[in-house]
Design a protein around this motif. Sequence first.
Motif, PDB file in Angstrom:
ATOM      1  N   MET A   1      -2.986  22.743  75.981  1.00  0.00           N
ATOM      2  CA  MET A   1      -4.205  21.969  75.803  1.00  0.00           C
ATOM      3  C   MET A   1      -4.677  21.411  77.148  1.00  0.00           C
ATOM      4  SD  MET A   1      -4.857  18.586  73.421  1.00  0.00           S
ATOM      5  CE  MET A   1      -4.466  19.478  71.919  1.00  0.00           C
ATOM      6  N   ARG A   6      -7.379  16.853  75.449  1.00  0.00           N
ATOM      7  CA  ARG A   6      -6.448  15.804  75.019  1.00  0.00           C
ATOM      8  C   ARG A   6      -7.117  14.437  75.100  1.00  0.00           C
ATOM      9  NH1 ARG A   6      -2.768  17.186  78.215  1.00  0.00           N
ATOM     10  NH2 ARG A   6      -3.236  15.692  79.871  1.00  0.00           N
ATOM     11  N   LEU A  25       1.288   8.740  71.313  1.00  0.00           N
ATOM     12  CA  LEU A  25       0.549   9.836  71.934  1.00  0.00           C
ATOM     13  C   LEU A  25       1.500  10.828  72.597  1.00  0.00           C
ATOM     14  CD1 LEU A  25      -2.412   7.845  73.527  1.00  0.00           C
ATOM     15  CD2 LEU A  25      -2.451   9.235  71.444  1.00  0.00           C
ATOM     16  N   PHE A  29       1.326  14.715  71.320  1.00  0.00           N
ATOM     17  CA  PHE A  29       0.871  15.788  72.208  1.00  0.00           C
ATOM     18  C   PHE A  29       2.014  16.515  72.925  1.00  0.00           C
ATOM     19  CE2 PHE A  29      -2.902  12.922  72.135  1.00  0.00           C
ATOM     20  CZ  PHE A  29      -3.805  13.833  71.582  1.00  0.00           C
ATOM     21  N   ILE A  36       0.208  10.837  79.674  1.00  0.00           N
ATOM     22  CA  ILE A  36      -0.628  10.011  78.793  1.00  0.00           C
ATOM     23  C   ILE A  36      -1.214   8.836  79.556  1.00  0.00           C
ATOM     24  CG2 ILE A  36      -0.588   8.453  76.813  1.00  0.00           C
ATOM     25  CD1 ILE A  36      -0.619  11.437  76.093  1.00  0.00           C
ATOM     26  N   ASP A  39      -4.112   9.957  81.475  1.00  0.00           N
ATOM     27  CA  ASP A  39      -5.257  10.138  80.580  1.00  0.00           C
ATOM     28  C   ASP A  39      -5.941   8.797  80.295  1.00  0.00           C
ATOM     29  OD1 ASP A  39      -4.911  12.874  80.344  1.00  0.00           O
ATOM     30  OD2 ASP A  39      -3.681  12.725  78.534  1.00  0.00           O
TER      31      ASP A  39
END
Length: 262
Positions: A1, A6, A25, A29, A36, A39
């Motif tokens: 991904m 994401r 998360l 994922f 994360i 992100d």
Amino acid sequence: MLAAQRQELILEQVRRDGGVRVTELVEAFAVSDMTIRRDLDTLEGRGELRKVHGGAVAPEGARTEEPGFEAKSTRQSGEKHAIARAVAGLIRPHSAVGLSAGTTTALVAEYLHQTPGLTVITNSVHVAEVFYRSERTDQTVALTGGFRTPSDALVGPIALASVRGLNLDALVLGVHGMHERAGFTTPNLMESETNRALVESADSLVVAADHTKWGTVGISTIAPLDRCDVLVTDEGLSPAARDTLQDRVGRLVVAEVPREDR
């Protein structure tokens, strides 16, 4: 991904649930804690969420924050033009149509002003100006009175009195947010009251909302999702959101944004 995919899923969860946890998360994922957190840093930098200890939450003020018309007009310009063109194609000549205030509905007016025989009711100064500039003699344009909001909507008792008792073929409604539970919402209580009166006056409700409106919740609900006959949005809407909306609204139209406008 891809990271962008994401991050969009993370943002969708924040909009839906109000917040996310890093640990959840990471598990969902199957990526590292550091990934994360990067992100979340990216999304916070774009103003999409606010990081807190152990996770992130929706940005403060989302329910009552009301950006001005000029500030909103620069956002998702290509998507809004594509949506406006699609909406204009749904309006029949010689019909009575309401247009609420908003940057997308102002663009709808730009694509509608050559449609013959329209009777237009609006609480938007910007929408009214578009039709007045066209100088067509076969159109009737009525601007409600009222107090002016930051988004240049006319609201209050005078606006309500102007709208109540009307019978419109269709209403084109711009919204601040759309949400599975909250429906179509606005951050302004008085604007919500005027918009609800417009919704009640129309046989058909057409909502014009770009993909960034999904998951956003203003303080006041204008109408539930299932009141919408046609929702026109853009290709940026996530597959999960499309599935939800296809089940709830009468018809979902996804406008294609030309390559040069992306």
